[in-house]
Design an enzyme around this catalytic site. Structure first.
Site, PDB file in Angstrom:
ATOM      1  N   HIS A 195      50.864  41.486  46.509  1.00 53.48           N
ATOM      2  CA  HIS A 195      51.096  40.106  47.254  1.00 53.48           C
ATOM      3  C   HIS A 195      50.765  40.558  48.777  1.00 53.48           C
ATOM      4  CE1 HIS A 195      54.144  37.278  45.027  1.00 53.48           C
ATOM      5  NE2 HIS A 195      52.887  37.428  44.389  1.00 53.48           N
ATOM      6  N   GLY A 221      47.170  34.796  38.670  1.00 58.51           N
ATOM      7  CA  GLY A 221      47.657  35.837  39.957  1.00 58.51           C
ATOM      8  C   GLY A 221      46.443  35.446  40.697  1.00 58.51           C
ATOM      9  N   ASP A 222      46.815  36.294  42.240  1.00 56.72           N
ATOM     10  CA  ASP A 222      45.525  36.577  43.055  1.00 56.72           C
ATOM     11  C   ASP A 222      45.117  35.188  43.198  1.00 56.72           C
ATOM     12  OD1 ASP A 222      45.796  39.599  42.422  1.00 56.72           O
ATOM     13  OD2 ASP A 222      44.454  39.572  40.767  1.00 56.72           O
TER      14      ASP A 222
HETATM   15  P1  IMP Z   1      51.451  44.100  33.185  1.00 55.48           P
HETATM   16  O1  IMP Z   1      52.103  42.553  33.791  1.00 55.48           O
HETATM   17  O2  IMP Z   1      51.270  45.086  33.824  1.00 55.48           O
HETATM   18  O3  IMP Z   1      52.161  44.084  31.259  1.00 55.48           O
HETATM   19  O4  IMP Z   1      49.921  43.298  33.048  1.00 55.48           O
HETATM   20  C1  IMP Z   1      49.965  41.957  31.990  1.00 55.48           C
HETATM   21  C2  IMP Z   1      48.630  41.659  33.257  1.00 55.48           C
HETATM   22  O5  IMP Z   1      48.649  40.902  33.614  1.00 55.48           O
HETATM   23  C3  IMP Z   1      47.039  42.387  32.821  1.00 55.48           C
HETATM   24  O6  IMP Z   1      46.034  41.147  32.420  1.00 55.48           O
HETATM   25  C4  IMP Z   1      47.421  42.337  34.535  1.00 55.48           C
HETATM   26  O7  IMP Z   1      45.831  42.746  35.202  1.00 55.48           O
HETATM   27  C5  IMP Z   1      47.430  41.104  34.587  1.00 55.48           C
HETATM   28  N1  IMP Z   1      48.776  41.362  35.994  1.00 55.48           N
HETATM   29  C6  IMP Z   1      50.029  41.307  36.233  1.00 55.48           C
HETATM   30  N2  IMP Z   1      50.681  41.399  37.377  1.00 55.48           N
HETATM   31  C7  IMP Z   1      49.256  41.074  37.961  1.00 55.48           C
HETATM   32  C8  IMP Z   1      49.209  40.336  38.616  1.00 55.48           C
HETATM   33  O8  IMP Z   1      50.151  40.425  39.941  1.00 55.48           O
HETATM   34  N3  IMP Z   1      47.709  39.415  39.672  1.00 55.48           N
HETATM   35  C9  IMP Z   1      46.798  39.751  38.219  1.00 55.48           C
HETATM   36  N4  IMP Z   1      46.994  39.817  37.159  1.00 55.48           N
HETATM   37  C10 IMP Z   1      47.971  40.626  36.811  1.00 55.48           C
HETATM   38 MG    MG Z   2      47.828  40.336  43.707  1.00 56.75          MG
END
Ligand code: IMP
Ligand code: MG
Length: 332
Positions: free
Chosen positions: A42, A12-13
């Protein structure tokens, strides 16, 4: 172009928001379907203003684009209403009637769970909301009064747009290494994040897809717990200019150099036909603001060539700054 899936290649990111907003403006995208949920922010920079969208598709920057949230998504109603207002898109956004709802209780469950805390979730409750849907007890968008004006059949709209030769983007969230199936389990998000899953959440069959554009950053970052191959200490990240904080949660991102093995696997599983590399200017400061490939310094070109050689897919877009138009576009 007609239908392009945009997916993240790392954790992500990677800059999907920037790439999608660029394509929306440049190619005058007609329809953009967002998948996933509120955990992903985003980021879009336009005319010096920053938007970090958790619900509204990043293509909102093109004012003729129809914005949709797919049946596979989880809608955070308050965030949806707040962002539709902020981006002034009320008249052109729709939510699938079968999208499910993420509620405050899911966030509370996420935060109260020691196990999820260990994973370092975003705390929005996406995992618990998906569990609720699987138990067949979730609320759907059609059950929510405030969403009535926006309800639609996204699969119907998006497929008919494709059939009529319109330009459609399917907006993925998170990245390949956070996939429930292919990522660093259990340090992953609650769903598959690959191109096939994005199609499924949007209601588009695989034969309707023309391009899968996989987005990588020129270095890797990760928020939350779990392995990050080649991770460098924070002080080193600061020195290199790689240190970032999360757009959604403000948490510190860990960082590591670009990993070719991960990129290759991501290209394979996503069936990528094209790749975008963002933040090249962070690795090579002389690239800042460049809009022509010829203007890149030799070492930056070498890096791009090496990526293409190793992954076997062309690098068609290169990010060289935060503004939406700071991009080298190498498409024919
Ligand atoms: P959750 O999706 O909130 O359950 O988080 C699970 C894992 O995914 C964690 O390590 C979060 O930091 C990561 N994560 C969830 N969404 C994002 C995103 O949009 N960008 C980066 N990391 C994410
Ligand atoms: Mg992001």
């Amino acid at each position: 172009m007609p239908c392009t899936v945009i997916a993240g290649g790392f954790w992500g990111d990677e800059g999907k928001g920037k790439i999608i907003s660029y394509l929306a403006l440049k190619d005058k995208i007609d329809v953009c379907v967002r998948t996933g949920s509120v955990n992903a922010a985003h980021t879009v920079w336009i005319e010096g203003k920053r938007y970090a969208m958790h619900m509204v598709p990043a293509a909102f920057v093109h004012d003729k684009c129809r914005l949709l949230i797919g049946a596979g998504a989880n809608v955070h109603v308050a965030k949806f209403l707040e962002e539709t207002e902020l981006a002034n898109v009320k008249s052109r956004i729709g939510v699938d009637q079968q999208a499910s709802i993420i509620e405050e209780k899911h966030s509370a469950q996420d935060k109260a769970s020691a196990h999820l805390k260990g994973i370092g979730t975003t705390g929005w409750g996406v995992g618990p909301a998906i569990e609720e849907r699987v138990r067949r007890t979730a609320k759907l968008a059609k059950d929510i009064l405030e969403l009535q004006p926006y309800l639609t059949d996204v699969a119907e709209e998006a497929n008919s747009a494709i059939d009529n030769g319109k330009k459609v983007i399917l907006e993925g969230t998170q990245g390949f290494m956070l996939s429930l199936f292919y990522g660093t389990y259990p340090y992953v998000t609650g769903r598959d994040t690959s191109a096939s899953a994005i199609c499924s959440e949007a209601g588009i069959g695989p034969t309707k897809i023309d391009e899968v554009l996989l987005v990588f950053k020129a270095f890797m970052t990760r928020v939350g717990a779990g392995p990050l191959p080649g991770e460098i200490p924070k002080e080193e990240a600061v020195k290199r200019g790689w240190f970032e904080t999360a757009a959604g949660t403000g948490r510190e991102r860990r960082s590591a150099p670009f990993n070719f093995e991960i990129a290759k696997k991501a290209v394979m599983v996503n069936g990528a036909t094209q790749v975008a590399i963002t933040k090249l200017d962070v690795l090579y400061t002389k690239c800042k603001g460049a809009r022509k490939y010829e203007d890149l310094p030799a070492e930056a070109k070498e890096f791009i060539k090496e990526i293409e050689k190793q992954i076997g897919v062309p690098v068609v877009l290169i990010g060289t700054g935060q503004e939406v138009l700071d991009i080298i576009d190498r498409r024919a």
